[in-house]
Design a protein around this motif. Sequence first.
Motif, PDB file in Angstrom:
ATOM      1  N   ILE A 153       9.985 -24.058 -52.440  1.00  0.00           N
ATOM      2  CA  ILE A 153       8.706 -24.573 -52.846  1.00  0.00           C
ATOM      3  C   ILE A 153       8.805 -26.182 -52.509  1.00  0.00           C
ATOM      4  CG2 ILE A 153       6.737 -24.964 -54.250  1.00  0.00           C
ATOM      5  CD1 ILE A 153       7.877 -22.820 -56.236  1.00  0.00           C
ATOM      6  N   SER A 154       7.987 -26.437 -51.509  1.00  0.00           N
ATOM      7  CA  SER A 154       7.992 -27.926 -51.199  1.00  0.00           C
ATOM      8  C   SER A 154       6.200 -28.277 -50.896  1.00  0.00           C
ATOM      9  CB  SER A 154       8.647 -28.216 -49.851  1.00  0.00           C
ATOM     10  OG  SER A 154       8.065 -27.405 -48.841  1.00  0.00           O
ATOM     11  N   LEU A 155       6.046 -29.558 -51.106  1.00  0.00           N
ATOM     12  CA  LEU A 155       4.732 -30.118 -50.842  1.00  0.00           C
ATOM     13  C   LEU A 155       4.874 -31.408 -49.989  1.00  0.00           C
ATOM     14  CD1 LEU A 155       3.892 -32.972 -52.754  1.00  0.00           C
ATOM     15  CD2 LEU A 155       4.257 -31.185 -54.460  1.00  0.00           C
ATOM     16  N   VAL A 156       3.459 -31.382 -49.406  1.00  0.00           N
ATOM     17  CA  VAL A 156       3.264 -32.756 -48.884  1.00  0.00           C
ATOM     18  C   VAL A 156       1.754 -33.110 -49.216  1.00  0.00           C
ATOM     19  CG1 VAL A 156       2.920 -33.925 -46.603  1.00  0.00           C
ATOM     20  CG2 VAL A 156       4.345 -31.893 -46.583  1.00  0.00           C
ATOM     21  N   LEU A 157       1.775 -34.480 -49.451  1.00  0.00           N
ATOM     22  CA  LEU A 157       0.457 -34.776 -50.196  1.00  0.00           C
ATOM     23  C   LEU A 157       0.012 -35.767 -49.231  1.00  0.00           C
ATOM     24  CD1 LEU A 157       1.358 -36.286 -53.610  1.00  0.00           C
ATOM     25  CD2 LEU A 157       0.374 -33.928 -53.160  1.00  0.00           C
ATOM     26  N   HIS A 158      -1.489 -35.408 -48.649  1.00  0.00           N
ATOM     27  CA  HIS A 158      -2.284 -35.977 -47.846  1.00  0.00           C
ATOM     28  C   HIS A 158      -3.586 -36.972 -48.138  1.00  0.00           C
ATOM     29  CE1 HIS A 158       0.000 -33.531 -44.699  1.00  0.00           C
ATOM     30  NE2 HIS A 158      -0.297 -32.456 -45.310  1.00  0.00           N
ATOM     31  N   ASP A 159      -3.876 -37.943 -47.679  1.00  0.00           N
ATOM     32  CA  ASP A 159      -4.945 -38.829 -48.271  1.00  0.00           C
ATOM     33  C   ASP A 159      -6.108 -38.092 -48.094  1.00  0.00           C
ATOM     34  OD1 ASP A 159      -6.554 -40.826 -48.640  1.00  0.00           O
ATOM     35  OD2 ASP A 159      -5.880 -42.192 -47.514  1.00  0.00           O
ATOM     36  N   ALA A 160      -6.945 -37.886 -49.244  1.00  0.00           N
ATOM     37  CA  ALA A 160      -8.008 -37.180 -49.419  1.00  0.00           C
ATOM     38  C   ALA A 160      -9.286 -37.941 -49.152  1.00  0.00           C
ATOM     39  CB  ALA A 160      -8.041 -36.365 -50.787  1.00  0.00           C
ATOM     40  N   GLY A 161      -9.062 -39.244 -49.309  1.00  0.00           N
ATOM     41  CA  GLY A 161     -10.239 -40.328 -49.057  1.00  0.00           C
ATOM     42  C   GLY A 161     -11.209 -40.230 -50.416  1.00  0.00           C
ATOM     43  N   HIS A 162     -11.014 -39.713 -51.521  1.00  0.00           N
ATOM     44  CA  HIS A 162     -11.838 -39.532 -52.503  1.00  0.00           C
ATOM     45  C   HIS A 162     -11.798 -40.777 -53.222  1.00  0.00           C
ATOM     46  CE1 HIS A 162     -13.958 -37.434 -55.721  1.00  0.00           C
ATOM     47  NE2 HIS A 162     -12.878 -37.531 -56.408  1.00  0.00           N
ATOM     48  N   MET A 163     -10.654 -41.303 -53.756  1.00  0.00           N
ATOM     49  CA  MET A 163     -10.249 -42.412 -54.535  1.00  0.00           C
ATOM     50  C   MET A 163      -8.940 -42.738 -54.278  1.00  0.00           C
ATOM     51  SD  MET A 163      -9.600 -41.205 -58.481  1.00  0.00           S
ATOM     52  CE  MET A 163      -9.057 -42.751 -59.030  1.00  0.00           C
ATOM     53  N   LEU A 164      -8.702 -43.995 -54.579  1.00  0.00           N
ATOM     54  CA  LEU A 164      -7.514 -44.545 -54.270  1.00  0.00           C
ATOM     55  C   LEU A 164      -6.154 -43.647 -55.003  1.00  0.00           C
ATOM     56  CD1 LEU A 164      -5.543 -47.372 -53.578  1.00  0.00           C
ATOM     57  CD2 LEU A 164      -5.655 -48.053 -55.890  1.00  0.00           C
ATOM     58  N   GLY A 165      -5.448 -43.221 -54.020  1.00  0.00           N
ATOM     59  CA  GLY A 165      -4.264 -42.362 -54.627  1.00  0.00           C
ATOM     60  C   GLY A 165      -4.505 -40.790 -54.571  1.00  0.00           C
ATOM     61  N   SER A 166      -5.887 -40.498 -54.079  1.00  0.00           N
ATOM     62  CA  SER A 166      -6.216 -39.123 -54.089  1.00  0.00           C
ATOM     63  C   SER A 166      -5.680 -38.502 -52.801  1.00  0.00           C
ATOM     64  CB  SER A 166      -7.629 -38.831 -54.094  1.00  0.00           C
ATOM     65  OG  SER A 166      -8.239 -39.410 -52.951  1.00  0.00           O
ATOM     66  N   SER A 167      -5.316 -37.106 -53.372  1.00  0.00           N
ATOM     67  CA  SER A 167      -4.544 -36.551 -52.164  1.00  0.00           C
ATOM     68  C   SER A 167      -4.901 -34.987 -52.073  1.00  0.00           C
ATOM     69  CB  SER A 167      -2.722 -36.277 -52.604  1.00  0.00           C
ATOM     70  OG  SER A 167      -2.667 -35.764 -53.767  1.00  0.00           O
ATOM     71  N   ILE A 168      -4.849 -34.513 -50.712  1.00  0.00           N
ATOM     72  CA  ILE A 168      -4.809 -33.192 -50.624  1.00  0.00           C
ATOM     73  C   ILE A 168      -3.454 -32.506 -50.767  1.00  0.00           C
ATOM     74  CG2 ILE A 168      -5.358 -31.276 -48.928  1.00  0.00           C
ATOM     75  CD1 ILE A 168      -7.304 -33.456 -47.590  1.00  0.00           C
ATOM     76  N   VAL A 169      -3.331 -31.504 -51.755  1.00  0.00           N
ATOM     77  CA  VAL A 169      -1.887 -31.136 -52.017  1.00  0.00           C
ATOM     78  C   VAL A 169      -1.567 -29.713 -50.999  1.00  0.00           C
ATOM     79  CG1 VAL A 169      -0.612 -30.033 -53.831  1.00  0.00           C
ATOM     80  CG2 VAL A 169      -2.212 -31.731 -54.334  1.00  0.00           C
ATOM     81  N   ASP A 170      -0.903 -29.921 -50.040  1.00  0.00           N
ATOM     82  CA  ASP A 170      -0.090 -28.928 -49.335  1.00  0.00           C
ATOM     83  C   ASP A 170       1.024 -28.417 -49.698  1.00  0.00           C
ATOM     84  OD1 ASP A 170       0.563 -27.403 -47.042  1.00  0.00           O
ATOM     85  OD2 ASP A 170       0.617 -28.964 -45.572  1.00  0.00           O
ATOM     86  N   LEU A 171       1.010 -27.163 -50.475  1.00  0.00           N
ATOM     87  CA  LEU A 171       2.150 -26.425 -51.036  1.00  0.00           C
ATOM     88  C   LEU A 171       2.558 -25.563 -50.015  1.00  0.00           C
ATOM     89  CD1 LEU A 171       1.163 -25.689 -54.840  1.00  0.00           C
ATOM     90  CD2 LEU A 171       3.121 -27.153 -53.870  1.00  0.00           C
ATOM     91  N   GLN A 172       3.963 -25.493 -49.629  1.00  0.00           N
ATOM     92  CA  GLN A 172       4.496 -24.522 -48.799  1.00  0.00           C
ATOM     93  C   GLN A 172       5.708 -23.770 -49.573  1.00  0.00           C
ATOM     94  OE1 GLN A 172       5.645 -26.747 -45.238  1.00  0.00           O
ATOM     95  NE2 GLN A 172       3.561 -27.465 -45.101  1.00  0.00           N
TER      96      GLN A 172
END
Length: 172
Positions: A153-172
Amino acid sequence: MQITFHGAAQTVTGSQHLLDVNGMRVLLDCGFYQGKRSESRERNTHLPFDPASIDVLILSHAHIDHSGNVPNLVKNGFQGDIICTSATRDLCAAMLADSGHIQEKDAEYVNKKRARKGEPPIAPIYTQDDAIRSLTKFIGIAYSNPYKVAPGISLVLHDAGHMLGSSIVDLQ
């Protein structure tokens, strides 16, 4: 893989999504349910899963409906890491301590009314100290950098542009 939605399903608050995958229990967000006092207290005090059974928590961002129940999770037995961006970790440091203060003051207010009725006092859902203790579990990671959560299980966080530090969580 099994996904169970414990919040933010048919409502926009209390985000808590539990993934059972590869023998691991991964919680995505641990937000406060916000609504009428009695319903909110019940839903936020009694988590719909055993906190000690959760292996890792991943936070998408610091808004209280996504992170607000983290201190309660830790207070009730969660032992794993809390993975998020560094900005989310920093914002949670202020926001969760403030939320703990609000929980303490709310319990104090309710207890004055309960005392007049001869009812026993209630405890805050969590305190400022509980919030501060939960911060020791936070691990801040950068956007776009793969992070191994557990074997397989790994993840990559991508900038969501919602608020400072928010992320789209890409779990693999």
